[in-house]
Structure formats: structure tokens, C-alpha cells
Write a protein that holds these residues in place. Structure first.
Motif, PDB file in Angstrom:
ATOM      1  N   ASN A  80       0.846  -1.180   0.000  1.00 32.44           N
ATOM      2  CA  ASN A  80       0.000   0.000   0.000  1.00 32.44           C
ATOM      3  C   ASN A  80       0.889   1.241   0.000  1.00 32.44           C
ATOM      4  N   THR A  81       0.484   2.236  -0.767  1.00 35.52           N
ATOM      5  CA  THR A  81       1.308   3.443  -0.922  1.00 35.52           C
ATOM      6  C   THR A  81       1.603   4.106   0.423  1.00 35.52           C
ATOM      7  N   VAL A  82       0.651   4.053   1.350  1.00 34.93           N
ATOM      8  CA  VAL A  82       0.881   4.651   2.668  1.00 34.93           C
ATOM      9  C   VAL A  82       2.075   3.981   3.339  1.00 34.93           C
ATOM     10  N   ASP A  83       2.138   2.667   3.259  1.00 31.70           N
ATOM     11  CA  ASP A  83       3.239   1.926   3.877  1.00 31.70           C
ATOM     12  C   ASP A  83       4.572   2.205   3.169  1.00 31.70           C
ATOM     13  N   VAL A  84       4.542   2.095   1.850  1.00 28.85           N
ATOM     14  CA  VAL A  84       5.788   2.223   1.083  1.00 28.85           C
ATOM     15  C   VAL A  84       6.360   3.639   1.217  1.00 28.85           C
ATOM     16  N   GLN A  85       5.482   4.631   1.139  1.00 26.33           N
ATOM     17  CA  GLN A  85       5.955   6.006   1.265  1.00 26.33           C
ATOM     18  C   GLN A  85       6.551   6.267   2.648  1.00 26.33           C
ATOM     19  N   ASP A  86       5.911   5.741   3.666  1.00 28.22           N
ATOM     20  CA  ASP A  86       6.444   5.936   5.012  1.00 28.22           C
ATOM     21  C   ASP A  86       7.792   5.231   5.166  1.00 28.22           C
ATOM     22  N   TYR A  87       7.884   4.058   4.580  1.00 26.18           N
ATOM     23  CA  TYR A  87       9.109   3.265   4.708  1.00 26.18           C
ATOM     24  C   TYR A  87      10.312   3.959   4.054  1.00 26.18           C
ATOM     25  N   LEU A  88      10.072   4.541   2.880  1.00 24.30           N
ATOM     26  CA  LEU A  88      11.204   5.093   2.121  1.00 24.30           C
ATOM     27  C   LEU A  88      11.296   6.615   2.196  1.00 24.30           C
ATOM     28  N   GLN A  89      10.508   7.236   3.049  1.00 19.09           N
ATOM     29  CA  GLN A  89      10.431   8.702   3.030  1.00 19.09           C
ATOM     30  C   GLN A  89      11.764   9.389   3.328  1.00 19.09           C
ATOM     31  N   ASN A  90      12.624   8.753   4.091  1.00 16.15           N
ATOM     32  CA  ASN A  90      13.898   9.401   4.432  1.00 16.15           C
ATOM     33  C   ASN A  90      15.088   8.788   3.694  1.00 16.15           C
ATOM     34  N   THR A  91      14.822   7.924   2.742  1.00 22.41           N
ATOM     35  CA  THR A  91      15.899   7.221   2.048  1.00 22.41           C
ATOM     36  C   THR A  91      16.143   7.841   0.671  1.00 22.41           C
ATOM     37  N   ALA A  92      17.402   7.965   0.307  1.00 22.93           N
ATOM     38  CA  ALA A  92      17.734   8.426  -1.052  1.00 22.93           C
ATOM     39  C   ALA A  92      17.185   7.411  -2.040  1.00 22.93           C
ATOM     40  N   ARG A  93      16.462   7.905  -3.040  1.00 29.44           N
ATOM     41  CA  ARG A  93      15.761   6.954  -3.919  1.00 29.44           C
ATOM     42  C   ARG A  93      15.502   7.567  -5.281  1.00 29.44           C
ATOM     43  N   VAL A  94      15.145   6.714  -6.215  1.00 30.65           N
ATOM     44  CA  VAL A  94      14.646   7.150  -7.512  1.00 30.65           C
ATOM     45  C   VAL A  94      13.143   6.930  -7.505  1.00 30.65           C
ATOM     46  N   GLU A  95      12.409   7.993  -7.772  1.00 34.43           N
ATOM     47  CA  GLU A  95      10.949   7.853  -7.822  1.00 34.43           C
ATOM     48  C   GLU A  95      10.490   7.825  -9.271  1.00 34.43           C
ATOM     49  N   VAL A  96       9.713   6.832  -9.595  1.00 36.15           N
ATOM     50  CA  VAL A  96       9.091   6.774 -10.920  1.00 36.15           C
ATOM     51  C   VAL A  96       7.824   7.611 -10.838  1.00 36.15           C
ATOM     52  N   THR A  97       7.835   8.742 -11.551  1.00 33.88           N
ATOM     53  CA  THR A  97       6.724   9.685 -11.399  1.00 33.88           C
ATOM     54  C   THR A  97       5.623   9.485 -12.436  1.00 33.88           C
ATOM     55  N   SER A  98       5.924   8.750 -13.514  1.00 36.26           N
ATOM     56  CA  SER A  98       4.863   8.430 -14.471  1.00 36.26           C
ATOM     57  C   SER A  98       5.242   7.175 -15.229  1.00 36.26           C
ATOM     58  N   TYR A  99       4.222   6.495 -15.700  1.00 40.62           N
ATOM     59  CA  TYR A  99       4.450   5.265 -16.440  1.00 40.62           C
ATOM     60  C   TYR A  99       3.407   5.168 -17.542  1.00 40.62           C
ATOM     61  N   GLU A 100       3.872   4.817 -18.743  1.00 37.39           N
ATOM     62  CA  GLU A 100       2.967   4.549 -19.853  1.00 37.39           C
ATOM     63  C   GLU A 100       3.333   3.187 -20.413  1.00 37.39           C
ATOM     64  N   ALA A 101       2.336   2.374 -20.670  1.00 34.60           N
ATOM     65  CA  ALA A 101       2.589   1.042 -21.232  1.00 34.60           C
ATOM     66  C   ALA A 101       3.089   1.186 -22.669  1.00 34.60           C
ATOM     67  N   PRO A 102       3.938   0.322 -23.145  1.00 33.61           N
ATOM     68  CA  PRO A 102       4.475  -0.798 -22.385  1.00 33.61           C
ATOM     69  C   PRO A 102       5.629  -0.403 -21.451  1.00 33.61           C
ATOM     70  N   TRP A 103       6.460   0.590 -21.840  1.00 30.81           N
ATOM     71  CA  TRP A 103       7.527   0.995 -20.922  1.00 30.81           C
ATOM     72  C   TRP A 103       8.013   2.393 -21.266  1.00 30.81           C
ATOM     73  N   THR A 104       7.290   3.386 -20.831  1.00 28.64           N
ATOM     74  CA  THR A 104       7.745   4.770 -20.929  1.00 28.64           C
ATOM     75  C   THR A 104       7.615   5.344 -19.527  1.00 28.64           C
ATOM     76  N   ILE A 105       8.771   5.630 -18.916  1.00 27.34           N
ATOM     77  CA  ILE A 105       8.721   6.094 -17.535  1.00 27.34           C
ATOM     78  C   ILE A 105       9.438   7.437 -17.396  1.00 27.34           C
ATOM     79  N   ALA A 106       9.013   8.186 -16.388  1.00 23.03           N
ATOM     80  CA  ALA A 106       9.719   9.403 -15.998  1.00 23.03           C
ATOM     81  C   ALA A 106      10.157   9.212 -14.553  1.00 23.03           C
ATOM     82  N   THR A 107      11.358   9.655 -14.255  1.00 21.36           N
ATOM     83  CA  THR A 107      11.873   9.454 -12.896  1.00 21.36           C
ATOM     84  C   THR A 107      12.434  10.758 -12.341  1.00 21.36           C
ATOM     85  N   ARG A 108      12.611  10.780 -11.049  1.00 25.95           N
ATOM     86  CA  ARG A 108      13.300  11.902 -10.403  1.00 25.95           C
ATOM     87  C   ARG A 108      14.094  11.343  -9.218  1.00 25.95           C
TER      88      ARG A 108
END
Lengths: 304, 312
Positions: A80-108
């Protein structure tokens, strides 16, 4: 008229449904899914995660394989997004901000602590998860709740060299497509039947039109005026005097509860007077008193 | 075949097909139910296991795994008394689970022991995604007490109320707790016109105040405070059930040569075997379950759990 339009609409709808079913079968193929990858995600962070709202589809079967080089320990999970966001909120990470099938992604890139607050394998809220050396894979049907997908480096490693392979589709999708095709064909066929008037009439009393079957009947009339039905093959010995199409006769429907009784026709008696030349003259009942009445029912009896 | 039947059959078929087709979620928000009911049973099973293990070894040390805050402080103090802690058979009879957009998550449960003698309204909380469920509130109610019906929302059978949310009520949960503390702080002879009603807890605290104040050669003062409200649920009539932790501080100024002592078997005796000489403070924690009615009405306590946590 309205029924015909409806029948056409059903036919068209059925064809569209069938086409949609064929499309599903063609897109998903016999295994019911589409595969894409492997795709490289360039990062040296400890986590890659989908941002809230990126995974919006419900009911799709997703198979995810993540691979890292030199057998580094890696973890992939969906929670669940609530769990995952809380878990990684303080960790350096790559966030996938958008996804289009079959594989077009934007990250930050999101800055944060280099390490995770806890080992992902110690958490109990993952909906699906797996850890492995060099790779891990999960398979699940996306639930009807907000979820995020996380790929996490286990221990003190990072995700450099990460490759992701994804397959998505519908569990049993090919079969479901075939089912949709059958449904569409059924609907279309039903529309055709409607147009041919073969469906609505099997409950006669509810319809406003009676079904009349025209049958050609040949009869001969004997000397007593009685009609006898004959087979068309026996026509040779007769003179056809009337070839008209009989008018359809609509019998009134019996009322509920009415008892059908045989109808005995009351044939009126005909009185004739035979003169001296043997010629018959019809007389009325009022004139009978002038004559002597003699029964003449017996066949072959001479008239008097 | 009638057209209505045909259309109905067609719609049913199409609906079945539609169920199988993936679709986008209608709700784009981010939230989750705090816990599922099967997991509640697991939480209670773990609580019983750890608590009873602590009783077995006669040490409160394991309790920090399943308890937090003033519940842990009260139970830890109780372990100081021989026979002060007994094995528990508490299990949840009713569970109220709100939906949350972020941590901390929590749920409320009405729990009772197997023999039915003990009944509590408890709150388990999960501070973060990496924490486990811990008991943070545990007011006891009488066995036949009837709690107000809770308001449900969607798939959640409880709705959390923010501490400062006063919609439909004369006081927000936090304001109600503050007002109740103010009532407790008023000396018995002055109380009566406060916001809080004249409930059993209020009476009990006034009696205790009177007893301590009546001690000879002792100058006695009392102070009350409260933690910020964290847990409140909406009742179906528009009011709220509020869990509050109250802190009571009894200060004794004893005349030189005199001592304030406590009976055997009490936590005070265990924490201060020699009694209070000169100046001393006995600190209590009281967890109370407050009912804040809709509109204008008296705030009252439905249950409480408390005890001495320190003698200084």
C-alpha cells in the motif's frame, strides 16, 4: 419498426463485442500477457519506487523481475502506498513519477539517507514481495487500493546495474477474450433472429400478429354437396374450378376456462315437390300443408 | 421470449465481462485501513504471549515490545509489586478500524478476559511502517457498560476525529480534555460548575484529594496535566470517544520528624519503601475514555486505567 431497430442495434453491438474480444486475444496472445524488458534504470541509490498515483490500474496481472549484477542482494515488493511512502520517506531513492505502457517512464532523484530504516524482509505489510541474490521476481494481480512498487537494495549495497523486466496482462486473458468473442457472436446472432421474426412469436397470446401458414388444399364436391379433400396427385380425374388463395381465417382464441364442445351443424331440411315430369320444385315450409311429406334420406332411393 | 428478459440477460453477460476487464481506480487518494480483522487477532495473540511471558519471569522488561507510553509506565510500576501483574486472557470482542492517509495508524478494540470479569477499551498504534503494533491506551470499563455506537465510513467501521475538530460538538477532543483537566484541578469545594460532569472518576479523584489533604503535619498540593490527544473516534450521534492520558502530581511537604508511609502491597510502598520524608512527589498516570457528546453537554469519563508511575 422499433423492434427492427432494436434487432439491428443488437446485431451491431454483438459484432462490436466480438471484435473487442478478438482484439483482447490478439493483444494478449495465448499466454494472456504482454512482456517488456529488460529495461535499465540508472541509479546508485538504495531504492527505486513508484510515486503515489502512478499505479492506477486494478485487476491487471503483473509479473516483475528485477536483476542486479554480481549477485547483489535485492528485494522487490508491492505494498500500500501509505506503507511504502512511510518506509522510504527518508531514504535516497529514484521515484518513478509516471508510467505509460508498455515501458515509458519518468523518474526523479530524491535525496535522503543512504540506508534503509529497516530490512524490507522484516516488514509484514507487503502485499507481494521477494528477495534474492542477483534477482527477485513477484507476480500479483493489482488490488483495488493505492499501491506502490519498490525495488530495494538489501544490506549495504545499492541498485547500480538494475534491470527490470515486466509482463502484464489479464490472468486467463486469452480465454476471457474468447469468451467475449462468443458472447458477441451470440448477441449478434440473436439480433439476426430478431430481424427474421423467429424469436418473438413463440408466445402467441402475447403478440399482436397471428402466425398464418398457407396450405393449398384440393377438394371435390360430390352430388350431395359434400366436400372431400383429395391429394394433389389425384387431380387428374377432376376439373379444377377454383384456384383462389383461401383467405386466412383467424379463429378467436378461446377464453380462459371455456370448454370446447363439438359443434353439430343444424342442417336445414329442404322440401321439394316432384312434378309429373320428374322435375323437382323447392317448396317452403308454409306451403307444406298442400303436400304429403315423404322422407328421402336413404341413399339410392328414388326421389318422389 | 420477452424483450425485457433478453435485455436483462444481455446486461448480466456484459456486467460479468466488465468485471473481468482491468480498470482504473475510482479513488485516486492515498489511504489504507489501519488493520484487517484477522490481523487484530494476531496482534492480541502476540500481546498475550509477551505479557504472559513477562509475568512468568516477573519482569516488565519484555513489555516494551507490546506496550508504549503511559500503559507501559503503569504496567512497569505494577510489576514492582509482588503479585501486581497476573496473566491476561484479553482478546478483542469488537474492533473499530479507521482509514488513514499516513502513519501513525491505530485501531480501537473492546476486549474482555475469558471469565468476563475484565473489560477494556484499548488502542493499539503503529507509529511507523517499520514499527510493530503496541498498546497505547487501555481504559477499563464496567462489564455491562454500553458504549455509544460508532460512525462508519465506507469500508472503515470507525472514523478518526482530529484533536482540534469540534464539528458538531461544543468542544474539540483536545479542548474537552483540557476542560476536564481544569475540572480536576479545581478543589472539591469549588468544583461543580465546571465543564466536566460529576462522573465516578471525578468523584474518586476528589476523594483521594481529600484524604491526602487531611493528613496531619502535611502540606498537600495536587497538579493535573494531559498529553496531547492522539486517538478519538466519532460516535454515530455526532459526538466523540476520546482517549486521553492525564498526569497527576501529588506533592507532599511533610513536617520534619514526620513521614508519610503507604500500606504493604501498594506501588507507592514498592517505589518508596521508607515513605516520604520532607518533600516528595507521587506521580500518577490515568488513562481515561472520555465521551464528548454532540452539541452542548457534559463531558464524562466512561472508563479509566491508572496508577502510580513514580515516587520522587
Amino acid at each position: 419498426m422499433g423492434r427492427k431497430i432494436g434487432a439491428w442495434a443488437l446485431t451491431v453491438l454483438g459484432v462490436l463485442i466480438a471484435v473487442a474480444g478478438v482484439a483482447v486475444m490478439v493483444v494478449l496472445g495465448p499466454d494472456g500477457r504482454v512482456t517488456t524488458g529488460p529495461h535499465t534504470i540508472d541509479t546508485d541509490a538504495a531504492a527505486v519506487v513508484t510515486a503515489p498515483g502512478v499505479v492506477k490500474i486494478v485487476g491487471v496481472q503483473v509479473d516483475l523481475l528485477v536483476e542486479v549484477p554480481i549477485d547483489k542482494p535485492v528485494f522487490v515488493g508491492v505494498g500500500n502506498t501509505v506503507d511504502v511512502q512511510d518506509y522510504l520517506q527518508n531514504t535516497a531513492r529514484v521515484e518513478v513519477t509516471s508510467y505509460e505502457a508498455p515501458w515509458t517512464i519518468a523518474t526523479r532523484d530524491v535525496e535522503g539517507e543512504p540506508n534503509l530504516p529497516s530490512a524490507p524482509t522484516a516488514l509484514d505489510w507487503w502485499i507481494a514481495s521477494q528477495a534474492g541474490l542477483g534477482g527477485a521476481d513477484i507476480s500479483l494481480t493489482l488490488p483495488d487500493e493505492p499501491v506502490s512498487i519498490a525495488v530495494v537494495a538489501v544490506g549495504s549495497t545499492n541498485l547500480s546495474g538494475l534491470e527490470v523486466t515486466m509482463a502484464y496482462g489479464i490472468r486467463g486473458g486469452f480465454g476471457r477474450g474468447a469468451g467475449i468473442v462468443l458472447l458477441g457472436v451470440g448477441v449478434a446472432w440473436f439480433g439476426v433472429l430478431l430481424r427474421r421474426h423467429r424469436v418473438w412469436h413463440d408466445e402467441g397470446p402475447h403478440d399482436d400478429e397471428a402466425l398464418v401458414e398457407e396450405v393449398e388444399v384440393f377438394v371435390y364436391v360430390d352430388e350431395h354437396g359434400v366436400e372431400h379433400e383429395i391429394d394433389p396427385s389425384e387431380l387428374d380425374g377432376f376439373e379444377v374450378v377454383d384456384e383462389g388463395t383461401p383467405e386466412p381465417v383467424v379463429e378467436p382464441a378461446p377464453e380462459a376456462g371455456a370448454q370446447l364442445e363439438p359443434v353439430v351443424a343444424a342442417e336445414p331440411a329442404v322440401y321439394v315437390w316432384i312434378d309429373d315430369d320428374g322435375v323437382e320444385h323447392e317448396v317452403s315450409e308454409d306451403e307444406l300443408h298442400e303436400f304429403e311429406v315423404v322422407e328421402d334420406d336413404a341413399p339410392g332411393e328414388e326421389p318422389r | 421470449m420477452r424483450p425485457v428478459r433478453v435485455v436483462t440477460a444481455l446486461l448480466v453477460c456484459l456486467a460479468l465481462v466488465a468485471c473481468a476487464v482491468p480498470h482504473q481506480r475510482d479513488d485516486t487518494g492515498t489511504s489504507k485501513l489501519a488493520i484487517t480483522e484477522p490481523d487484530v487477532d494476531a496482534v492480541y495473540a502476540r500481546y498475550r504471549e509477551v505479557y504472559n511471558a513477562a509475568v512468568d519471569i516477573d519482569s516488565a522488561q519484555p513489555l516494551s515490545v507490546v506496550e508504549r507510553g503511559s500503559v507501559l509506565d503503569i504496567d512497569t510500576a505494577a510489576f514492582q509489586v509482588e503479585g501486581g501483574a497476573v496473566p491476561t486472557t484479553l482478546r478483542a470482542d469488537q474492533v473499530a478500524v479507521p482509514r488513514f492517509e499516513a502513519y501513525p495508524l491505530w485501531f480501537m478494540a473492546v476486549a474482555s478476559t475469558d471469565d468476563g470479569d475484565e473489560r477494556r477499551v484499548q488502542v493499539f498504534s503503529r507509529a511507523s511502517s517499520v514499527d510493530t503494533w503496541t498498546l497505547v491506551a487501555s481504559p477499563q470499563i464496567v462489564a455491562d457498560a454500553e458504549l455509544p455506537e460508532l460512525r462508519a465510513s465506507g469500508d472503515a467501521n470507525a472514523v478518526a476525529v482530529a484533536p482540534d475538530d469540534d464539528r458538531g460538538m461544543a468542544l474539540s477532543p483536545q479542548s474537552a480534555v483540557d476542560a476536564y483537566v481544569a475540572s480536576l484541578s479545581i478543589l472539591p469545594e469549588q468544583a461543580g460548575d465546571g465543564v466536566a460532569g460529576d462522573d465516578a472518576f471525578l468523584q474518586q479523584m476528589r476523594d483521594a484529594f481529600g484524604q491526602s489533604q487531611a493528613l496531619p503535619d502535611v502540606e498537600f498540593t495536587q497538579a493535573w496535566g494531559a498529553d496531547p490527544v492522539e486517538h478519538a473516534v466519532r460516535t454515530s450521534d455526532g459526538g466523540a470517544l476520546v482517549f486521553a492520558t492525564l498526569h497527576r502530581s501529588d506533592q507532599f511537604q511533610v513536617t520534619p520528624g514526620r513521614t508519610v508511609t503507604y500500606p504493604e502491597g501498594t506501588v507507592q510502598k514498592a517505589l518508596a519503601p521508607e515513605g516520604i520524608v520532607g518533600t516528595g512527589t507521587v506521580r500518577f498516570d490515568h488513562q481515561v475514555l472520555l465521551l464528548v457528546p454532540p452539541g452542548r453537554g457534559d463531558v464524562r469519563v466512561l472508563g479509566q486505567f491508572g496508577g502510580v508511575v513514580a515516587v520522587e
